[in-house]
Every structure is written in structure tokens, then in C-alpha cells.
Motif scaffolding. Structure first.
Motif, PDB file in Angstrom:
ATOM      1  N   GLU A   1       0.895  -1.330  -0.221  1.00 51.70           N
ATOM      2  CA  GLU A   1       0.022  -0.028  -0.016  1.00 51.70           C
ATOM      3  C   GLU A   1       0.800   1.355   0.031  1.00 51.70           C
ATOM      4  OE1 GLU A   1      -2.705   2.090   3.315  1.00 51.70           O
ATOM      5  OE2 GLU A   1      -3.564  -0.160   2.755  1.00 51.70           O
ATOM      6  N   ARG A   2       1.722   1.249   0.836  1.00 49.20           N
ATOM      7  CA  ARG A   2       2.648   2.410   0.904  1.00 49.20           C
ATOM      8  C   ARG A   2       3.538   2.664  -0.586  1.00 49.20           C
ATOM      9  NH1 ARG A   2       2.531   6.359   2.288  1.00 49.20           N
ATOM     10  NH2 ARG A   2       4.906   6.822   2.875  1.00 49.20           N
ATOM     11  N   LEU A   3       3.827   1.502  -0.853  1.00 49.34           N
ATOM     12  CA  LEU A   3       4.469   1.683  -2.205  1.00 49.34           C
ATOM     13  C   LEU A   3       3.800   2.106  -3.200  1.00 49.34           C
ATOM     14  CD1 LEU A   3       6.792  -1.572  -2.410  1.00 49.34           C
ATOM     15  CD2 LEU A   3       7.608   0.604  -2.286  1.00 49.34           C
ATOM     16  N   ASP A   4       2.407   1.718  -3.528  1.00 52.36           N
ATOM     17  CA  ASP A   4       1.520   2.219  -4.400  1.00 52.36           C
ATOM     18  C   ASP A   4       1.376   3.696  -4.134  1.00 52.36           C
ATOM     19  OD1 ASP A   4       1.213  -0.227  -5.294  1.00 52.36           O
ATOM     20  OD2 ASP A   4      -0.572  -0.770  -4.430  1.00 52.36           O
ATOM     21  N   GLU A   5       1.304   3.874  -2.814  1.00 50.88           N
ATOM     22  CA  GLU A   5       1.060   5.651  -2.612  1.00 50.88           C
ATOM     23  C   GLU A   5       2.125   6.178  -3.306  1.00 50.88           C
ATOM     24  OE1 GLU A   5       0.357   5.840   1.539  1.00 50.88           O
ATOM     25  OE2 GLU A   5      -1.763   4.792   1.455  1.00 50.88           O
ATOM     26  N   ALA A   6       3.283   5.835  -2.686  1.00 50.62           N
ATOM     27  CA  ALA A   6       4.544   6.379  -3.055  1.00 50.62           C
ATOM     28  C   ALA A   6       4.596   6.544  -4.632  1.00 50.62           C
ATOM     29  CB  ALA A   6       6.062   5.818  -2.429  1.00 50.62           C
ATOM     30  N   ARG A   7       4.486   5.460  -5.401  1.00 51.66           N
ATOM     31  CA  ARG A   7       4.527   5.491  -6.629  1.00 51.66           C
ATOM     32  C   ARG A   7       3.548   6.638  -7.451  1.00 51.66           C
ATOM     33  NH1 ARG A   7       4.446  -0.768  -6.415  1.00 51.66           N
ATOM     34  NH2 ARG A   7       6.605  -1.034  -6.635  1.00 51.66           N
ATOM     35  N   SER A   8       2.400   6.687  -6.847  1.00 50.52           N
ATOM     36  CA  SER A   8       1.229   7.582  -7.245  1.00 50.52           C
ATOM     37  C   SER A   8       1.843   9.103  -6.891  1.00 50.52           C
ATOM     38  CB  SER A   8       0.077   7.464  -6.409  1.00 50.52           C
ATOM     39  OG  SER A   8      -0.941   8.315  -6.837  1.00 50.52           O
ATOM     40  N   GLU A   9       2.435   9.213  -5.734  1.00 58.59           N
ATOM     41  CA  GLU A   9       2.997  10.473  -5.452  1.00 58.59           C
ATOM     42  C   GLU A   9       4.274  10.723  -6.367  1.00 58.59           C
ATOM     43  OE1 GLU A   9       4.118  10.509  -1.194  1.00 58.59           O
ATOM     44  OE2 GLU A   9       2.043  10.213  -0.674  1.00 58.59           O
ATOM     45  N   ILE A  10       5.102  10.062  -6.786  1.00 60.57           N
ATOM     46  CA  ILE A  10       6.167  10.285  -7.709  1.00 60.57           C
ATOM     47  C   ILE A  10       5.585  10.548  -9.041  1.00 60.57           C
ATOM     48  CG2 ILE A  10       8.020   8.992  -8.838  1.00 60.57           C
ATOM     49  CD1 ILE A  10       8.723   7.501  -6.185  1.00 60.57           C
ATOM     50  N   GLU A  11       4.544   9.939  -9.332  1.00 63.43           N
ATOM     51  CA  GLU A  11       4.033   9.847 -10.848  1.00 63.43           C
ATOM     52  C   GLU A  11       3.306  11.565 -10.789  1.00 63.43           C
ATOM     53  OE1 GLU A  11       2.925   9.712 -14.811  1.00 63.43           O
ATOM     54  OE2 GLU A  11       4.484   8.288 -13.715  1.00 63.43           O
ATOM     55  N   GLU A  12       2.580  11.902  -9.657  1.00 57.56           N
ATOM     56  CA  GLU A  12       2.170  13.320  -9.721  1.00 57.56           C
ATOM     57  C   GLU A  12       3.179  14.075  -9.765  1.00 57.56           C
ATOM     58  OE1 GLU A  12      -0.476  13.792  -6.279  1.00 57.56           O
ATOM     59  OE2 GLU A  12      -1.739  11.962  -6.934  1.00 57.56           O
ATOM     60  N   GLU A  13       4.134  14.118  -9.044  1.00 59.33           N
ATOM     61  CA  GLU A  13       5.173  14.938  -9.212  1.00 59.33           C
ATOM     62  C   GLU A  13       6.220  15.037 -10.367  1.00 59.33           C
ATOM     63  OE1 GLU A  13       9.570  15.657  -6.703  1.00 59.33           O
ATOM     64  OE2 GLU A  13       7.914  14.486  -5.828  1.00 59.33           O
ATOM     65  N   ARG A  14       6.110  13.973 -11.061  1.00 59.14           N
ATOM     66  CA  ARG A  14       6.858  13.610 -12.386  1.00 59.14           C
ATOM     67  C   ARG A  14       5.839  14.683 -13.439  1.00 59.14           C
ATOM     68  NH1 ARG A  14       5.327  10.534 -16.539  1.00 59.14           N
ATOM     69  NH2 ARG A  14       6.583  10.164 -18.165  1.00 59.14           N
ATOM     70  N   GLU A  15       4.439  14.418 -13.289  1.00 63.51           N
ATOM     71  CA  GLU A  15       3.739  15.011 -14.326  1.00 63.51           C
ATOM     72  C   GLU A  15       3.780  16.565 -14.233  1.00 63.51           C
ATOM     73  OE1 GLU A  15       1.786  13.987 -16.892  1.00 63.51           O
ATOM     74  OE2 GLU A  15       2.870  11.788 -16.409  1.00 63.51           O
ATOM     75  N   GLU A  16       3.935  17.099 -12.626  1.00 61.13           N
ATOM     76  CA  GLU A  16       3.993  18.538 -12.450  1.00 61.13           C
ATOM     77  C   GLU A  16       5.126  18.847 -13.249  1.00 61.13           C
ATOM     78  OE1 GLU A  16       4.574  21.102  -8.505  1.00 61.13           O
ATOM     79  OE2 GLU A  16       2.859  19.598  -8.322  1.00 61.13           O
ATOM     80  N   ILE A  17       6.294  18.287 -12.981  1.00 61.92           N
ATOM     81  CA  ILE A  17       7.672  18.695 -13.417  1.00 61.92           C
ATOM     82  C   ILE A  17       7.577  18.748 -14.919  1.00 61.92           C
ATOM     83  CG2 ILE A  17      10.007  17.852 -13.798  1.00 61.92           C
ATOM     84  CD1 ILE A  17       9.888  17.030 -10.825  1.00 61.92           C
ATOM     85  N   LEU A  18       7.068  17.895 -15.653  1.00 57.90           N
ATOM     86  CA  LEU A  18       6.933  17.841 -17.027  1.00 57.90           C
ATOM     87  C   LEU A  18       6.031  19.049 -17.697  1.00 57.90           C
ATOM     88  CD1 LEU A  18       6.458  14.119 -17.846  1.00 57.90           C
ATOM     89  CD2 LEU A  18       8.354  15.327 -18.375  1.00 57.90           C
ATOM     90  N   LYS A  19       5.162  19.211 -16.766  1.00 56.82           N
ATOM     91  CA  LYS A  19       4.163  20.317 -17.225  1.00 56.82           C
ATOM     92  C   LYS A  19       4.783  21.689 -17.045  1.00 56.82           C
ATOM     93  CE  LYS A  19       0.164  22.629 -17.700  1.00 56.82           C
ATOM     94  NZ  LYS A  19       0.440  23.706 -18.990  1.00 56.82           N
ATOM     95  N   ARG A  20       5.610  21.950 -16.095  1.00 54.90           N
ATOM     96  CA  ARG A  20       6.358  23.017 -15.861  1.00 54.90           C
ATOM     97  C   ARG A  20       7.487  23.213 -16.763  1.00 54.90           C
ATOM     98  NH1 ARG A  20       6.787  21.891  -9.996  1.00 54.90           N
ATOM     99  NH2 ARG A  20       8.773  21.145 -10.448  1.00 54.90           N
TER     100      ARG A  20
END
Length: 110
Positions: free
Chosen positions: A56-75
């Protein structure tokens, strides 16, 4: 009470005591075995819960990382678009400047 009867009663009492002790030992062994089974079940359940929590924690971490990645790509995409616009503006200004200089050079020669 005659002596043989007393000895017989003592022997019977000793046999009963031995039976009680043997039964108590068997009961103790059974309780120990049951406690070990329960402890093993608890351990296995705890391990399963730990694995589930970890996943569960790994899934949450992956999700957070993906959100951050998308934000960085958008910027990065926004910054790239801004640079392209600035470059286009600079290119247009450079062309105008070059044309002005060319026209000045042509007029200066005439």
C-alpha cells in the motif's frame, strides 16, 4: 484397618496421583502446542498485514512520484513554450533590425 488394606489404599492413592500428574502434563503439552499454533497464526497474520501495508505504501509512493513527475513535465513544457515564444519574438526583432540596417546601408550608398 489391617495393614494390607492400608498399603492397598496408599498404592491406589499413588496410582491416582500418578494419573492426575500424567493428565496434567498431557494437558500442559496440549496447551503449549495450542499456544504455539496460535502464535504461529498471529505471526503469519502480522507478516501478511506487513506485506499489505508495504504494498500500500509503495503504491502511494508511486502515485506521489507520478504526480510530481507530471507536474515537473508540465512546468518544463510551460518553460519550453515560453522560450519558444521569446525566441520567436527575438527572431522577429532581429529580422526587423537587420532589414532596418540593410535599408540604412542602401540609403547611405545612394
Amino acid at each position: 484397618m489391617p495393614r494390607p488394606e492400608v498399603l492397598e489404599r496408599i498404592k491406589t492413592a499413588e496410582n491416582e496421583a500418578d494419573d492426575i500428574v500424567a493428565e496434567a502434563e498431557a494437558d500442559r503439552e496440549e496447551r503449549i502446542a495450542e499456544a504455539r499454533r496460535e502464535a504461529e497464526e498471529i505471526r503469519q497474520q502480522a507478516e501478511e498485514e506487513a506485506r499489505e501495508y508495504e504494498e500500500e505504501r509503495l503504491d502511494e509512493a508511486r502515485s506521489e512520484i507520478e504526480e510530481e513527475r507530471e507536474e515537473i513535465l508540465k512546468r518544463g513544457e510551460d518553460a519550453r513554450e515560453e522560450l519558444v515564444e521569446d525566441a520567436q519574438t527575438n527572431a522577429d526583432e532581429a529580422v526587423e533590425y537587420a532589414i532596418e540596417r540593410f535599408e540604412e546601408a542602401v540609403h547611405a550608398q545612394t
